[in-house]
Scaffold this motif. Structure first.
Motif, PDB file in Angstrom:
ATOM      1  N   ILE A  26       0.835  -1.302  -0.066  1.00  0.00           N
ATOM      2  CA  ILE A  26       0.016  -0.040   0.025  1.00  0.00           C
ATOM      3  C   ILE A  26       0.939   1.084  -0.014  1.00  0.00           C
ATOM      4  CG2 ILE A  26      -1.805   1.380   1.069  1.00  0.00           C
ATOM      5  CD1 ILE A  26      -2.419  -1.504   2.649  1.00  0.00           C
ATOM      6  N   PRO A  27       1.028   1.845  -1.008  1.00  0.00           N
ATOM      7  CA  PRO A  27       1.999   3.091  -1.031  1.00  0.00           C
ATOM      8  C   PRO A  27       1.243   4.360  -0.586  1.00  0.00           C
ATOM      9  CG  PRO A  27       1.133   2.551  -3.489  1.00  0.00           C
ATOM     10  CD  PRO A  27       0.696   1.570  -2.605  1.00  0.00           C
ATOM     11  N   LEU A  28       1.771   4.891   0.264  1.00  0.00           N
ATOM     12  CA  LEU A  28       1.326   6.000   1.027  1.00  0.00           C
ATOM     13  C   LEU A  28       1.869   7.233   0.632  1.00  0.00           C
ATOM     14  CD1 LEU A  28       0.338   4.673   4.787  1.00  0.00           C
ATOM     15  CD2 LEU A  28      -1.219   4.665   2.365  1.00  0.00           C
ATOM     16  N   PRO A  29       1.020   8.379   0.550  1.00  0.00           N
ATOM     17  CA  PRO A  29       1.802   9.696  -0.028  1.00  0.00           C
ATOM     18  C   PRO A  29       2.517  10.556   0.893  1.00  0.00           C
ATOM     19  CG  PRO A  29      -0.443  10.220   0.313  1.00  0.00           C
ATOM     20  CD  PRO A  29      -0.364   8.723   0.819  1.00  0.00           C
ATOM     21  N   LEU A  30       3.794  11.044   0.290  1.00  0.00           N
ATOM     22  CA  LEU A  30       4.797  11.729   1.295  1.00  0.00           C
ATOM     23  C   LEU A  30       4.798  13.243   0.645  1.00  0.00           C
ATOM     24  CD1 LEU A  30       7.497   9.273   1.708  1.00  0.00           C
ATOM     25  CD2 LEU A  30       5.549   9.890   3.396  1.00  0.00           C
ATOM     26  N   PRO A  31       3.827  14.004   0.921  1.00  0.00           N
ATOM     27  CA  PRO A  31       3.705  15.402   0.333  1.00  0.00           C
ATOM     28  C   PRO A  31       5.141  16.152   0.636  1.00  0.00           C
ATOM     29  CG  PRO A  31       1.840  15.020   1.449  1.00  0.00           C
ATOM     30  CD  PRO A  31       2.619  13.852   2.009  1.00  0.00           C
ATOM     31  N   ASN A  32       5.464  17.034  -0.555  1.00  0.00           N
ATOM     32  CA  ASN A  32       6.485  17.704  -0.184  1.00  0.00           C
ATOM     33  C   ASN A  32       7.693  16.912  -0.123  1.00  0.00           C
ATOM     34  OD1 ASN A  32       5.035  20.218  -0.706  1.00  0.00           O
ATOM     35  ND2 ASN A  32       4.368  19.974   1.501  1.00  0.00           N
ATOM     36  N   ASP A  33       8.097  15.579  -0.484  1.00  0.00           N
ATOM     37  CA  ASP A  33       9.270  14.786  -0.115  1.00  0.00           C
ATOM     38  C   ASP A  33       9.554  14.258  -1.621  1.00  0.00           C
ATOM     39  OD1 ASP A  33      10.644  12.444   0.287  1.00  0.00           O
ATOM     40  OD2 ASP A  33      10.344  12.916   2.378  1.00  0.00           O
ATOM     41  N   GLY A  34      10.540  14.612  -1.651  1.00  0.00           N
ATOM     42  CA  GLY A  34      11.241  13.787  -3.215  1.00  0.00           C
ATOM     43  C   GLY A  34      11.046  12.453  -3.199  1.00  0.00           C
ATOM     44  N   LEU A  35      11.041  11.453  -2.269  1.00  0.00           N
ATOM     45  CA  LEU A  35      10.552  10.119  -2.322  1.00  0.00           C
ATOM     46  C   LEU A  35       9.300   9.941  -2.892  1.00  0.00           C
ATOM     47  CD1 LEU A  35      12.185   9.023   0.939  1.00  0.00           C
ATOM     48  CD2 LEU A  35      13.124   8.702  -1.485  1.00  0.00           C
TER      49      LEU A  35
END
Length: 346
Positions: A26-35
């Motif tokens: 399950i991919p979860l978002p990382l806002p404002n993160d290059g990953l």
């Protein structure tokens, strides 16, 4: 909708991806993160679920996790426990926040205890890496960092886990069910002091966290209380994983499907080459970690140091320090502290 995982697809796309029987990415978002995203793995656990890693405690992340679990016929209340690979916020903090509401258990490697204690004492606006960077000769970088507001650290998001995971611990998931699997916790310090991976020998899977990543090299020593020699620890951990039976790589960032041994060999070769270029920079007259980092190329695209963003220049400087310390341990360079700054000569 659940689909079979496709290593060639966009690994950051929201959804639920079947990696193996009873194992879902399950991919979860990382806002404002290059990953861009962090992979959380849901494992069938009787009438509930065990999750490997948890995501960042953000509204977007919680919503994405809730939506994904609904595709599995479950909800947040059906999560029995989180097995967390390390204390970085994109892996740990959502577990702490959800535990307050739903009461699931949270488990973390015992080696992360000291780092958690430091984070829980963090004051508003405190920069954990300021002193470290000054000692690396990065005064210019520190001045630039101080012109930016640091992302807030919420000590309440770094509460202690319910269970400390020891190296070699055997964790039964789905006990007595058709989906039962036994995970072995393997201590892999380097990325952080207490990083652990979870090996599933029967399924030939490795839940690798940030220890082995398929497309990037993990950062080293980015934590409030880093070890004395993160790269030495990391290389030892890579050799340990390499000595184990090969497995399918289930990383925290990037697509699944690569073989662990192949990627470990690539990472070891990368750091051997980086040690050579670091030594060459010292031989050419660079003295501090900041100076050495400034003449090296970074990322898979061979990006000059000056073209990196502020955060990645900090990472590059800290990583260069880790390489210089290994060169010193191997007696290829000598070290002298002058006016609080660490200098290296060949």
């Amino acid at each position: 909708m659940i689909v079979d995982d496709d290593p060639a697809g966009d690994w950051t796309a929201p959804g639920v991806y079947r990696c193996a029987p009873g194992v879902y990415r399950i991919p979860l978002p990382l806002p404002n993160d290059g990953l861009r995203a962090v992979n959380v793995y849901a494992l069938a656990d009787g009438d509930g679920l065990t999750l490997v890693d948890a995501g960042w405690a953000l509204a977007q992340s919680r919503e994405a996790l809730s939506t994904a679990l609904a595709s599995l016929g479950a909800g947040l209340a059906d999560v029995r426990r989180f097995l967390v690979t390390h204390i970085h916020r994109d892996h740990y903090t959502q577990a702490v926040v959800l535990r307050r509401e739903f009461g699931m258990r949270v488990a973390l490697g015992r080696g992360e205890q000291h780092g958690l204690e430091v984070l829980r004492r963090t004051r508003p606006g405190q920069r954990h890496h300021r002193k470290q960077l000054l000692g690396l000769g990065a005064h210019e970088l520190v001045r630039e960092l101080e012109r930016h507001v640091p992302p807030p650290v919420e000590p309440a998001e770094y509460e202690f886990p319910d269970d400390w995971i020891d190296d070699g611990a055997r964790i039964v998931v789905g006990e007595g069910s058709a989906d039962q699997r036994v995970l072995e916790a393997v201590a892999t310090p380097g990325h952080t002091r207490g990083h652990v991976v979870f090996a599933d020998p029967a399924g030939e899977l490795l839940f690798a966290g940030d220890h082995v990543l398929p497309r990037i090299t993990p950062s080293l020593g980015l934590e409030p209380a880093p070890a004395e020699s993160p790269l030495a620890d990391f290389l030892t951990s890579l050799e340990l994983v390499r000595s184990r039976p090969d497995a399918v790589l289930l990383p925290a960032h990037g697509p699944t499907g690569m073989r662990v041994h192949q990627r470990v060999d690539e990472l070891i070769a990368h750091h051997a080459k980086r040690l050579d270029t670091t030594l060459a920079a010292v031989q050419e007259g660079c003295s501090t970690a900041y100076e050495v980092a400034g003449v090296l190329l970074w990322t898979r695209r061979d990006t000059p140091f000056t073209e990196l963003d502020l955060f990645n220049r900090m990472l590059a400087t800290i990583e260069t320090s880790a390489h210089l310390e290994v060169l010193a341990e191997r007696e290829l360079v000598t070290v002298e502290d002058r006016d609080g700054i660490r200098h290296y000569t060949s």
